[in-house]
Write an enzyme that holds these catalytic residues in place. Structure first.
Site, PDB file in Angstrom:
ATOM      1  N   GLU A  35       0.822  -1.215   0.000  1.00  0.00           N
ATOM      2  CA  GLU A  35       0.000   0.000   0.000  1.00  0.00           C
ATOM      3  C   GLU A  35       0.855   1.264   0.000  1.00  0.00           C
ATOM      4  OE1 GLU A  35      -2.936   0.015  -0.794  1.00  0.00           O
ATOM      5  OE2 GLU A  35      -3.687  -1.982  -0.328  1.00  0.00           O
ATOM      6  N   CYS A 190     -13.483   1.174 -15.717  1.00  0.00           N
ATOM      7  CA  CYS A 190     -13.988   2.538 -15.550  1.00  0.00           C
ATOM      8  C   CYS A 190     -12.804   3.485 -15.381  1.00  0.00           C
ATOM      9  CB  CYS A 190     -14.912   2.592 -14.333  1.00  0.00           C
ATOM     10  SG  CYS A 190     -15.942   4.070 -14.252  1.00  0.00           S
ATOM     11  N   CYS A 197     -17.006   1.001 -21.318  1.00  0.00           N
ATOM     12  CA  CYS A 197     -18.358   0.780 -20.801  1.00  0.00           C
ATOM     13  C   CYS A 197     -19.014  -0.477 -21.370  1.00  0.00           C
ATOM     14  CB  CYS A 197     -19.223   2.002 -21.079  1.00  0.00           C
ATOM     15  SG  CYS A 197     -18.620   3.496 -20.264  1.00  0.00           S
ATOM     16  N   CYS A 200     -18.415  -3.308 -19.081  1.00  0.00           N
ATOM     17  CA  CYS A 200     -18.616  -3.051 -17.660  1.00  0.00           C
ATOM     18  C   CYS A 200     -19.767  -3.877 -17.081  1.00  0.00           C
ATOM     19  CB  CYS A 200     -18.902  -1.567 -17.435  1.00  0.00           C
ATOM     20  SG  CYS A 200     -19.094  -1.156 -15.688  1.00  0.00           S
ATOM     21  N   CYS A 206     -25.527   2.020 -14.571  1.00  0.00           N
ATOM     22  CA  CYS A 206     -24.666   3.195 -14.398  1.00  0.00           C
ATOM     23  C   CYS A 206     -25.390   4.487 -14.775  1.00  0.00           C
ATOM     24  CB  CYS A 206     -23.405   3.046 -15.263  1.00  0.00           C
ATOM     25  SG  CYS A 206     -22.312   4.479 -15.185  1.00  0.00           S
TER      26      CYS A 206
END
Length: 288
Positions: A35, A190, A197, A200, A206
């Site tokens: 991280e 995205c 799209c 997706c 959406c």
DNA sequence: GACACGTGGTC
DNA sequence: TGACCAAGTGT
């Protein structure tokens, strides 16, 4: 499960990329290091650095036992070298305050150097499996589009945290998967530019797609020019001290050819102020 | 909340 | 080519 999670979690379980930190038993330290490295840095650049780091320092105590200079050297050209310093400080804090065990509690994580709202929650959720909303830049973009029908985030971070909390399934494992799934969707489908799209899993629900993908007023700040910047000068100074001759460098010899003298001195001062370099008489070196 | 903070890849 | 972008944090 909330409707979005119903579509997104199964998609994630079927399509999630095989990333090192997703392997079973990767450990909280591995997650924490990943991280830190992933802050503002793409996955592809992180992976080789991460594996080398964990091979050298498999525990927080191992890193804490070496001087910060070694962390800065190992960080190499990953960028934002303060992260290396902060990761070293966090390792010392974990050794001294948490018996060498990466804490699980979000507030305890937040108290560590270099850990903010995103990283604290990411460790609690991805390393320990707890149930919290995790909001990164990908999550913010996905919420902006799917929920708010906007092209770009624009909303306060605080609101996105609440929005993500509302999207989490009750089940703890599903909630963790939903957090990861939302980030993954933002990275591979995205995306900021040219979102895909047609591929997706949320294309039927959406709000942004339904509205015809309207442009949104762009509130993002332009990234400052890097060429000729103070940041570039800092990078050059640190690179020399990190990769140059093992002997400490005389102050006047550090990036001696730098065209802007005042800028060079400014860079050295700010690196000293950050603790990324130290003065030792007439010489400069990485921190011991 | 704005700003500074690295470096390299992409279109 | 140059601007945009990338699993953020601290001040």
């Amino acid at each position: 499960m909330p409707a979005l999670a119903d579509a997104l979690v199964p998609w994630f379980r079927a399509h999630a990329r095989d990333l090192p930190w997703r392997r079973p038993g990767y450990g909280a330290w591995g997650t924490l290091v990943s991280e830190f490295m992933l802050q503002q840095t793409p996955v592809a650049r992180v992976i080789p650095h991460l594996e080398a780091w964990l091979a050298r320092w498999p525990t927080p105590a191992a890193l804490a036992a070496d001087p910060p200079a070694e962390a800065v050297r190992q960080w190499a050209n990953l960028g934002y070298p303060r992260r290396a310093l902060w990761l070293h400080r966090a390792a010392v804090e974990i050794r001294d305050r948490h018996a060498g065990v990466v804490p699980r509690d979000v507030d305890a994580l937040l108290a560590l150097t270099g850990i903010g709202d995103y990283t604290a929650r990411a460790v609690a959720v991805f390393a320990y499996g707890d149930r919290h909303p995790v909001v990164d830049t990908n999550t913010r973009r996905v919420i902006a589009r799917v929920v708010d029908g906007r092209a770009q985030p624009g909303t306060p971070h605080r609101r996105d945290l609440a929005a993500m909390a509302a999207l989490l399934p009750e089940d703890v494992a599903d909630a963790a998967a939903m957090n990861a799934a939302t980030m993954e969707l933002g990275q591979v489908i995205c995306t900021a530019r040219a979102p895909r799209c047609d591929e997706c899993p949320l294309r039927d629900t959406c709000a942004w797609l339904a509205a015809g993908r309207p442009e949104t007023e762009d509130t993002r700040r332009r990234q400052a020019r890097y060429e000729g910047s103070d940041r570039q000068a800092r990078g050059a100074v640190l690179r020399q001290l990190r990769d140059g001759d093992p002997a400490p460098a005389l102050q006047d010899a550090v990036i001696a050819e730098w065209p802007d003298r005042a800028q060079r001195d400014r860079a050295i001062l700010s690196l000293l102020s950050d603790g990324l370099i130290e003065a030792d008489g007439e010489t400069l070196r990485l921190p011991r």
